[in-house]
Motif scaffolding. Structure first.
Motif, PDB file in Angstrom:
ATOM      1  N   GLU A 158      43.880  25.510  43.108  1.00 43.72           N
ATOM      2  CA  GLU A 158      43.797  26.708  43.938  1.00 43.72           C
ATOM      3  C   GLU A 158      43.998  27.946  43.076  1.00 43.72           C
ATOM      4  N   ASP A 159      43.308  28.995  43.433  1.00 45.80           N
ATOM      5  CA  ASP A 159      43.485  30.278  42.762  1.00 45.80           C
ATOM      6  C   ASP A 159      44.041  31.239  43.804  1.00 45.80           C
ATOM      7  N   GLY A 160      45.306  31.560  43.676  1.00 45.82           N
ATOM      8  CA  GLY A 160      45.974  32.334  44.713  1.00 45.82           C
ATOM      9  C   GLY A 160      45.694  33.823  44.669  1.00 45.82           C
ATOM     10  N   ARG A 161      44.959  34.254  43.672  1.00 46.14           N
ATOM     11  CA  ARG A 161      44.725  35.694  43.553  1.00 46.14           C
ATOM     12  C   ARG A 161      43.822  36.179  44.681  1.00 46.14           C
ATOM     13  N   PRO A 162      43.939  37.455  45.057  1.00 49.02           N
ATOM     14  CA  PRO A 162      43.102  37.964  46.150  1.00 49.02           C
ATOM     15  C   PRO A 162      41.641  38.059  45.724  1.00 49.02           C
ATOM     16  N   ALA A 163      40.758  37.934  46.724  1.00 48.53           N
ATOM     17  CA  ALA A 163      39.325  38.056  46.461  1.00 48.53           C
ATOM     18  C   ALA A 163      38.976  39.519  46.218  1.00 48.53           C
ATOM     19  N   LEU A 164      37.888  39.728  45.514  1.00 48.80           N
ATOM     20  CA  LEU A 164      37.419  41.090  45.257  1.00 48.80           C
ATOM     21  C   LEU A 164      36.999  41.755  46.557  1.00 48.80           C
ATOM     22  N   PRO A 165      37.188  43.062  46.666  1.00 49.11           N
ATOM     23  CA  PRO A 165      36.575  43.770  47.792  1.00 49.11           C
ATOM     24  C   PRO A 165      35.058  43.576  47.736  1.00 49.11           C
ATOM     25  N   GLU A 166      34.427  43.621  48.913  1.00 44.24           N
ATOM     26  CA  GLU A 166      32.999  43.310  49.008  1.00 44.24           C
ATOM     27  C   GLU A 166      32.154  44.160  48.048  1.00 44.24           C
ATOM     28  N   ALA A 167      32.438  45.462  48.005  1.00 44.87           N
ATOM     29  CA  ALA A 167      31.623  46.342  47.159  1.00 44.87           C
ATOM     30  C   ALA A 167      31.793  45.977  45.685  1.00 44.87           C
TER      31      ALA A 167
END
Lengths: 466, 511
Positions: free
Chosen positions: B64-73
């Motif tokens: 698992e990669d717990g880091r947040p996903a990039l904002p869409e833009a």
């Protein structure tokens, strides 16, 4: 003067994503060039308005000359978006149109929604384009009656030509089988190419392309004899069907005609076949390029009817086919299916609303169900190479190093898997599928056929084109 | 029907004239037609009855990669930046930003915010990192554990496992096993990461296998010890001074020189002081006399002095230069009874030894990272570069010993006086984004160059740097003048466009 169709639009509309825009690009160079123009720097007077399926984006792009290029994009229209630019590029859409759309995807700040009608130069083009779109329907109604007799005669003549082509091809196949496939191995393309050309003369392009396939199969790889016998046998069946087409039940006759290469005019189709209205989820879009023609295939799935559909559109190389439907959207529209014992190919009819995002995959099954679906489809159309299926939870298994074993998509549990079509190779799409899955089961859409499975889209959980 | 598919294929291969097929023709049909009919039935039956294949071992699930996903833009931006890499470049640059050059910045900014890469873009990221070693660490950091998982499946991406120390797992004893059995690149990566975490452990790991390593490997591993060097490394490095390989000896000596309290440093100090002395006998005030060494004894050679000069150089001045370079700078002011570096540098040097002596001090200032000496040797930025000085003074190197703010200030002043032609290398040493007043100085100098009618392509290097390094807020000051000629207008447009794009990129990452 901007006409009422353009001026009355309100300006609340869904902006596309950059992927949607990039999918329009005719080639990689255009994608790159468009991306470079997707900054505010060169643009002035850019604006957008949108309502439902009939929005537009316009702007002036400073180029190397003194006069800026005027670029306008019609987002609506029956056949997909339309582009107009004053630049001399022969690419279509040109980099300016792509850059403008990419800029527009960035939001209100990049290209503001305009309450005003578009500037006159843009409005005029939009107006003309929309008038053009309405015209064919009117023309068709008038034309139908007078030309019916002439059309019938033309069809008869063509049927005769095709029949003589099929007869000749039967003779070639019989000769081949008498002399043995082994002797064909070294024979080369020459005589097959000649046969293919004669099928083109006989106005049977479907037979011609099968003949070329056959020539390419001879001596190609392990098990070629088995594959070649399969192809010969199916071609023989098609010839026989073609020669007895009058005695076949109508759906099968339509299938045979389509396979032989007798196309149905879309306008005639729309006039004669009742449309199927549904919320069609866009599953995948893929372009193939044979060096002369770009063929775009768009797969759809109807939410209510559960039907699969395939839209085909064409463009010359360097020009993307006009129709572009981004994966992950759903569109409330009429489809008109080409008559067939197993209808799949369809034409897009009236759209009842603008596409809306619909990120979830349609329901699907496992490996066995996918093959069963293909098998059932073969009952109706024995010439089917593959059938579109959704695997609800598949784990991609990479091929082994050195090509010992190819890729698989395995069911989440159990022993079953589908072999990936070897023609997918070790391609970028498969690795993207592996990346999206991360070793966990994901929904995958693709085509399942006798050569294996070709993955086209995965949901992770947003749809990703492979 | 008992006919098998293989029977049919066999008959087809040989031909019905040679082998009668196992099929019975209908009336009016020949053997070939009957064979084709039978084959068609078999073909469709075979295809309709296809069964799934046996699944091979499925890959283990990626961590698992717990880091947040990039904002869409930002996700779309990354896709564009990576797509640009894939398309071949070439041709005139035009007025559009060069996205390839912005990828490193974007990656650094995304990593600083702790995002994880979108799974679908991992193959492109791995490809970008494979092709460009300058973005590799940042790309792999963003790509995270799932990319390493993916790299284990694809031989093309094996490099990612070598580049990433965490790939070895981290279970106890794993380090030792990698060090004993790993590939060179894996061992090297391990040593680098261990040196970061536990400098002493890294040195001990290296010392344990030192005698068995090949000379070129010893040299490379020694280089790793340059990070987090301390006096506890001295005993090991003193041993290495007796290494079989001359290059390795020199490298060890180089490291010890960077340790001001080391025994080697004090030996060098003693040697240098014997050669460089104050002279108060002359009438014109104090000056420096130099008596270059007469021989390069074995002790000097053991301490890393190279005995044989390059062709064209006298051996005594060659030895002197090395001695002075290796001696800690801190001792010199006291030697001449003055307050600091500036005063020492200002002293006249007797008998034409000044270029040799100052050149050695310059190298010492860079090697020892001594800002005071670098400042003194650089002199004021506004002073005209004297022709005879230019041969030994390399401002770009000396600047690297100054703190970033001072560096930017010095370069800004230099540009204000001398313009841009000589500034390219100096600008390359400055931190990004350029701090004021540097950015302003570059913009003003570009304005001046344009107004003076220069050709923009003479400044393309500086322009390219400015696109990547100027603070995006400078874009507003960079209005493209109406009367600018085509190429200048284009160059300025690209500059402004790139700056705006960078501002947008950062805003997108902020979410």
């Amino acid at each position: 003067m901007a006409g009422p169709t353009v001026g009355d639009m309100n300006c609340q509309g869904e902006r596309w994503t950059a992927e949607q825009v990039l999918a329009l690009a005719p080639d990689a160079a255009s994608r790159k060039a468009g991306a470079k123009l997707a900054g505010p720097g060169p643009w002035s007077g850019a604006g957008a308005c949108a309502d439902g399926g009939a929005g537009a984006v316009w702007g002036e792009c400073k180029g190397s000359g003194s006069k800026p290029y005027r670029t306008v994009v019609d987002l609506g229209g029956q056949g997909g978006p339309g582009f107009h630019c004053s630049c001399p590029s022969r690419k279509f859409p040109c980099k300016h149109a792509l850059g403008l759309l990419l800029l527009w995807t960035e939001g209100e700040e990049a290209v503001p929604g305009s309450q005003e009608p578009p500037p006159e130069w843009a409005g005029q083009w939009l107006e003309r384009r929309r008038q053009r779109e309405e015209r064919p329907a009117a023309r068709e109604a008038g034309a139908a009656a007078g030309d019916a007799e002439a059309a019938r005669r033309r069809a008869e003549r063509r049927a005769q030509r095709i029949a003589s082509g099929a007869t000749e091809l039967e003779q070639r196949l019989a000769d081949l089988l008498r002399g043995g496939l082994a002797s064909a191995e070294g024979a080369g393309y020459g005589q097959w190419e000649e046969t293919a050309a004669r099928m083109v003369d006989a106005q049977a392009p479907g037979l011609a392309s099968r003949v070329r396939e056959l020539a390419a199969t001879a001596g190609a790889g392990a098990g070629w004899a088995s594959r070649m016998l399969e192809e010969c046998a199916l071609l023989h069946t098609l010839n026989q069907g073609c020669l007895r087409v009058d005695r076949l039940p109508e759906p099968l006759a339509a299938t045979v005609r389509a396979r032989v290469g007798v196309t149905t005019d879309t306008a005639a189709l729309v006039a004669s076949v009742p449309p199927v209205r549904d919320h069609w989820l866009i599953l995948a879009q893929r372009d193939g390029d044979d060096g002369r023609l770009v063929t775009r295939r768009i797969w759809l799935h109807g939410r209510e009817t559960g039907r699969m559909a395939l839209l085909l559109s064409y463009g010359a190389v360097g020009r993307a086919p006009e129709l572009s439907l981004p994966v992950g959207l759903s569109i409330d529209a009429d489809l008109v299916f080409h008559p067939s014992a197993r209808p799949l190919r369809a034409a897009l009819g009236a759209r009842h609303a603008a596409p809306v995002p619909s990120p979830a995959p349609p329901p699907g099954g496992g490996a066995e169900a996918a093959l069963r679906t293909y098998g059932e489809a073969l009952r109706d159309d024995p010439w089917l190479e593959a059938w579109p299926v959704v695997l609800s939870a598949a784990v991609p298994v990479p091929g082994e190093e050195g090509g010992g074993a190819g890729w698989q998509v395995a069911d989440a549990e159990g022993e079953s898997a589908l072999a990936v079509d070897p023609r997918c190779g070790d391609g970028a799409g498969l690795w993207r599928l592996a990346a999206v899955s991360g070793g966990r089961p994901v929904p995958v859409f693709g085509e399942c056929g006798h050569r294996g499975f070709t993955p086209l889209t995965a949901w992770g959980p947003q749809p990703v084109a492979l | 029907m008992t006919t098998t598919w293989d029977d049919l294929v066999g008959a087809a291969l040989l031909g019905t004239e040679r082998r009668t097929p196992p099929t019975r023709p209908r009336e009016g049909q020949d053997a070939a037609g009957a064979l084709l009919d039978a084959a068609a039935v078999h073909t469709v039956q075979r295809r309709a009855a296809l069964l799934p294949v046996a699944a091979r071992a499925r890959p283990a699930a990626a961590p698992e990669d717990g880091r947040p996903a990039l904002p869409e833009a930002a996700r779309r931006r990354l896709a564009l930046l990576l797509a640009d890499r894939a398309a071949p470049g070439g041709g005139r640059r035009g007025s559009a930003p060069d996205l390839t050059e912005l990828l490193p910045q974007w990656l650094a900014a995304a990593n600083a915010r702790g995002y994880r890469a979108p799974a679908a873009l991992l193959p492109e990221l791995l490809e970008a990192a494979r092709a460009r070693s300058d973005v590799r660490p940042a790309a792999l950091a963003l790509a995270g554990p799932r990319a390493l998982w993916l790299a284990r499946l694809n031989p093309q991406w094996k490099y990612a496992l070598r580049a990433s120390p965490s790939a070895s797992g981290g279970e106890p004893g794993a380090d030792d096993r990698v060090w004993q059995e790993g590939l060179l690149a894996e061992r090297s990566a391990l040593l680098v990461s261990l040196r970061q975490r536990d400098p002493d452990a890294a040195r001990e790991l290296l010392a344990g296998t030192w005698a068995k390593e090949r000379a070129e490997d010893r040299l490379m591993f020694l280089d790793v010890l340059g990070e987090r060097l301390s006096l506890s490394d001295e005993p090991f490095l003193e041993q290495v001074l007796s290494d079989r390989s001359r290059n390795v000896r020199a490298a060890a000596a180089g490291l010890l020189t960077g340790l001001p309290g080391s025994a080697l440093a004090s030996r060098m100090t003693a040697r240098a002081r014997a050669c460089v002395a104050p002279d108060r006998t002359s009438g014109d005030g104090p000056r420096i006399t130099v008596e270059a060494p007469h021989e390069c004894d074995s002790g000097m050679q053991r301490d890393g002095i190279v005995a044989k000069p390059p062709s064209g150089r006298g051996e005594r001045s060659w030895w002197l230069g090395q001695l002075v370079e290796a001696a800690p700078l801190a001792g010199w002011p006291a030697r001449f009874g003055v307050a600091g570096a500036a005063e020492v540098v200002a002293l006249p040097v007797a008998d034409g030894w000044q270029p040799d002596l100052h050149a050695a001090w310059c190298r010492a200032a860079v090697r020892q990272g001594d800002a005071e000496w670098a400042r003194a040797l650089l002199g004021p930025a506004a002073s005209p570069p004297a022709p005879d000085v230019a041969s030994w003074k390399d401002p770009a190197k000396l600047l690297s010993a100054l703190p970033p703010g001072e560096r930017a200030g010095w370069v800004a002043e230099f540009i204000a006086v001398h313009g841009l032609p000589e500034a390219f290398r100096l600008l390359g040493t400055c931190a990004v984004p350029w701090a004021e007043p540097l950015g302003r100085a570059v913009v003003d100098a570009l304005d001046t160059a344009r107004d003076a009618g220069g050709y923009p392509w003479s400044f393309s290097g500086v322009m390219g740097l400015a696109e990547r390094c100027l603070d995006p807020s400078e874009a507003d000051r960079l209005a493209v003048p109406e009367d600018a000629s085509g190429y200048w207008a284009e160059a300025f447009e690209r500059l402004v466009g790139t700056l705006r794009l960078r501002a947008t990129m950062h805003a997108e990452l902020a979410g």
